[in-house]
Design a protein around this motif. Structure first.
Motif, PDB file in Angstrom:
ATOM      1  N   VAL A 134      47.212  71.698  46.548  1.00 16.93           N
ATOM      2  CA  VAL A 134      47.900  70.554  47.148  1.00 16.93           C
ATOM      3  C   VAL A 134      47.526  69.284  46.385  1.00 16.93           C
ATOM      4  O   VAL A 134      46.349  69.015  46.140  1.00 16.93           O
ATOM      5  CB  VAL A 134      47.511  70.418  48.646  1.00 16.93           C
ATOM      6  CG1 VAL A 134      48.214  69.241  49.280  1.00 16.93           C
ATOM      7  CG2 VAL A 134      47.849  71.682  49.401  1.00 16.93           C
ATOM      8  N   SER A 152      43.856  74.463  49.644  1.00 14.45           N
ATOM      9  CA  SER A 152      43.275  73.153  49.325  1.00 14.45           C
ATOM     10  C   SER A 152      43.306  72.849  47.828  1.00 14.45           C
ATOM     11  O   SER A 152      43.375  71.693  47.432  1.00 14.45           O
ATOM     12  CB  SER A 152      41.847  73.056  49.863  1.00 14.45           C
ATOM     13  OG  SER A 152      41.044  74.073  49.294  1.00 14.45           O
ATOM     14  N   LYS A 179      49.734  76.316  50.497  1.00 16.25           N
ATOM     15  CA  LYS A 179      49.356  76.175  49.086  1.00 16.25           C
ATOM     16  C   LYS A 179      47.846  76.247  48.904  1.00 16.25           C
ATOM     17  O   LYS A 179      47.375  76.465  47.804  1.00 16.25           O
ATOM     18  CB  LYS A 179      49.857  74.840  48.534  1.00 16.25           C
ATOM     19  CG  LYS A 179      51.351  74.720  48.431  1.00 16.25           C
ATOM     20  CD  LYS A 179      51.728  73.373  47.848  1.00 16.25           C
ATOM     21  CE  LYS A 179      53.212  73.282  47.572  1.00 16.25           C
ATOM     22  NZ  LYS A 179      53.545  72.007  46.908  1.00 16.25           N
ATOM     23  N   ILE A 216      54.482  71.199  57.446  1.00 20.30           N
ATOM     24  CA  ILE A 216      53.021  71.184  57.319  1.00 20.30           C
ATOM     25  C   ILE A 216      52.507  72.578  56.968  1.00 20.30           C
ATOM     26  O   ILE A 216      51.652  72.740  56.097  1.00 20.30           O
ATOM     27  CB  ILE A 216      52.353  70.656  58.611  1.00 20.30           C
ATOM     28  CG1 ILE A 216      52.626  69.163  58.764  1.00 20.30           C
ATOM     29  CG2 ILE A 216      50.850  70.918  58.596  1.00 20.30           C
ATOM     30  CD1 ILE A 216      52.140  68.570  60.086  1.00 20.30           C
ATOM     31  N   GLY A 217      53.048  73.592  57.618  1.00 20.89           N
ATOM     32  CA  GLY A 217      52.647  74.968  57.336  1.00 20.89           C
ATOM     33  C   GLY A 217      52.900  75.348  55.891  1.00 20.89           C
ATOM     34  O   GLY A 217      52.050  75.974  55.244  1.00 20.89           O
ATOM     35  N   GLU A 267      50.691  65.133  48.419  1.00 19.43           N
ATOM     36  CA  GLU A 267      50.980  66.103  49.480  1.00 19.43           C
ATOM     37  C   GLU A 267      49.944  66.008  50.612  1.00 19.43           C
ATOM     38  O   GLU A 267      50.294  66.146  51.787  1.00 19.43           O
ATOM     39  CB  GLU A 267      51.031  67.519  48.916  1.00 19.43           C
ATOM     40  CG  GLU A 267      52.258  67.754  48.045  1.00 19.43           C
ATOM     41  CD  GLU A 267      52.231  69.068  47.303  1.00 19.43           C
ATOM     42  OE1 GLU A 267      53.309  69.688  47.167  1.00 19.43           O
ATOM     43  OE2 GLU A 267      51.139  69.479  46.849  1.00 19.43           O
ATOM     44  N   LEU A 268      48.697  65.757  50.252  1.00 19.76           N
ATOM     45  CA  LEU A 268      47.674  65.555  51.288  1.00 19.76           C
ATOM     46  C   LEU A 268      48.013  64.353  52.159  1.00 19.76           C
ATOM     47  O   LEU A 268      47.872  64.395  53.383  1.00 19.76           O
ATOM     48  CB  LEU A 268      46.292  65.367  50.650  1.00 19.76           C
ATOM     49  CG  LEU A 268      45.605  66.625  50.141  1.00 19.76           C
ATOM     50  CD1 LEU A 268      44.328  66.266  49.390  1.00 19.76           C
ATOM     51  CD2 LEU A 268      45.301  67.573  51.282  1.00 19.76           C
ATOM     52  N   LEU A 303      53.125  73.297  53.295  1.00 21.95           N
ATOM     53  CA  LEU A 303      52.197  72.554  52.438  1.00 21.95           C
ATOM     54  C   LEU A 303      50.791  73.144  52.508  1.00 21.95           C
ATOM     55  O   LEU A 303      50.110  73.282  51.489  1.00 21.95           O
ATOM     56  CB  LEU A 303      52.172  71.072  52.832  1.00 21.95           C
ATOM     57  CG  LEU A 303      53.421  70.265  52.467  1.00 21.95           C
ATOM     58  CD1 LEU A 303      53.409  68.907  53.155  1.00 21.95           C
ATOM     59  CD2 LEU A 303      53.516  70.100  50.952  1.00 21.95           C
ATOM     60  N   MET A 304      50.373  73.512  53.699  1.00 26.27           N
ATOM     61  CA  MET A 304      49.021  74.045  53.863  1.00 26.27           C
ATOM     62  C   MET A 304      48.891  75.447  53.280  1.00 26.27           C
ATOM     63  O   MET A 304      47.800  75.866  52.899  1.00 26.27           O
ATOM     64  CB  MET A 304      48.612  73.997  55.331  1.00 26.27           C
ATOM     65  CG  MET A 304      48.518  72.552  55.799  1.00 26.27           C
ATOM     66  SD  MET A 304      47.620  72.268  57.291  1.00 26.27           S
ATOM     67  CE  MET A 304      46.028  72.864  56.942  1.00 26.27           C
ATOM     68  N   ILE A 306      50.830  65.392  54.439  1.00 23.23           N
ATOM     69  CA  ILE A 306      50.335  66.212  55.560  1.00 23.23           C
ATOM     70  C   ILE A 306      49.739  65.314  56.626  1.00 23.23           C
ATOM     71  O   ILE A 306      50.013  65.471  57.816  1.00 23.23           O
ATOM     72  CB  ILE A 306      49.285  67.245  55.071  1.00 23.23           C
ATOM     73  CG1 ILE A 306      49.953  68.323  54.225  1.00 23.23           C
ATOM     74  CG2 ILE A 306      48.556  67.879  56.255  1.00 23.23           C
ATOM     75  CD1 ILE A 306      48.981  69.244  53.492  1.00 23.23           C
ATOM     76  N   ARG A 307      48.910  64.368  56.198  1.00 23.30           N
ATOM     77  CA  ARG A 307      48.272  63.447  57.151  1.00 23.30           C
ATOM     78  C   ARG A 307      49.313  62.650  57.923  1.00 23.30           C
ATOM     79  O   ARG A 307      49.247  62.533  59.145  1.00 23.30           O
ATOM     80  CB  ARG A 307      47.316  62.512  56.419  1.00 23.30           C
ATOM     81  CG  ARG A 307      46.666  61.505  57.333  1.00 23.30           C
ATOM     82  CD  ARG A 307      45.494  60.807  56.672  1.00 23.30           C
ATOM     83  NE  ARG A 307      44.986  59.659  57.338  1.00 23.30           N
ATOM     84  CZ  ARG A 307      44.526  59.586  58.562  1.00 23.30           C
ATOM     85  NH1 ARG A 307      44.530  60.644  59.330  1.00 23.30           N
ATOM     86  NH2 ARG A 307      44.073  58.471  59.075  1.00 23.30           N
TER      87      ARG A 307
END
Length: 121
Positions: free
Chosen positions: A28, A25, A23, A17-18, A32-33, A20-21, A36-37
């Motif tokens: 992403v 907003s 990157k 998650i870290g 990928e969002l 991906l985040m 993450i969810r």
């Protein structure tokens, strides 16, 4: 949804998650969002099973928990229950027994279950 069963899985997902985040907003993708969810939901499920908080076992404990949940200070709670700050303090510290009006107010204003009140008052 991915299942998290042990701490090492939890830590790995936190890293994913870290990454991906990191990157941002704008960087992403929709896929990928969604990922993450889904990962966050898996972590939430693990946390809710692993870190169980026992409910209060006293009336004062229940009232204090509701104060916290409702973001109330003691004086604000006293106003809500229509009693003085001093009386609320005495009841919470076990120096005065709660009366019927107080218990009714706890039930209606703080939504404390009547059965809990009867068992712990």
């Amino acid at each position: 949804m991915k299942k998290v069963t042990k701490l090492s899985d939890y830590q790995d997902i936190m890293i994913q998650i870290g990454n991906l985040m990191a990157k941002g907003s704008e960087g992403v993708s929709k896929k990928e969002l969604t990922e993450i969810r889904n990962l966050a939901l898996a972590l939430q499920d693990y946390e809710q099973k692993k870190y169980v908080v026992d409910p209060p076992s006293t009336l004062a404990g229940m009232i204090e928990m509701r104060m916290y949940e409702m973001s109330l200070k003691q004086r604000d709670l006293a106003k809500k229950l229509r009693i003085s700050d001093a009386k609320l303090s005495l009841i919470l510290n076990g120096k005065q027994k709660p009366d019927i009006d107080f218990l009714k107010a706890v039930h209606t204003e703080l939504h404390v279950d009547a059965e809990f009140i009867l068992k712990h008052a």
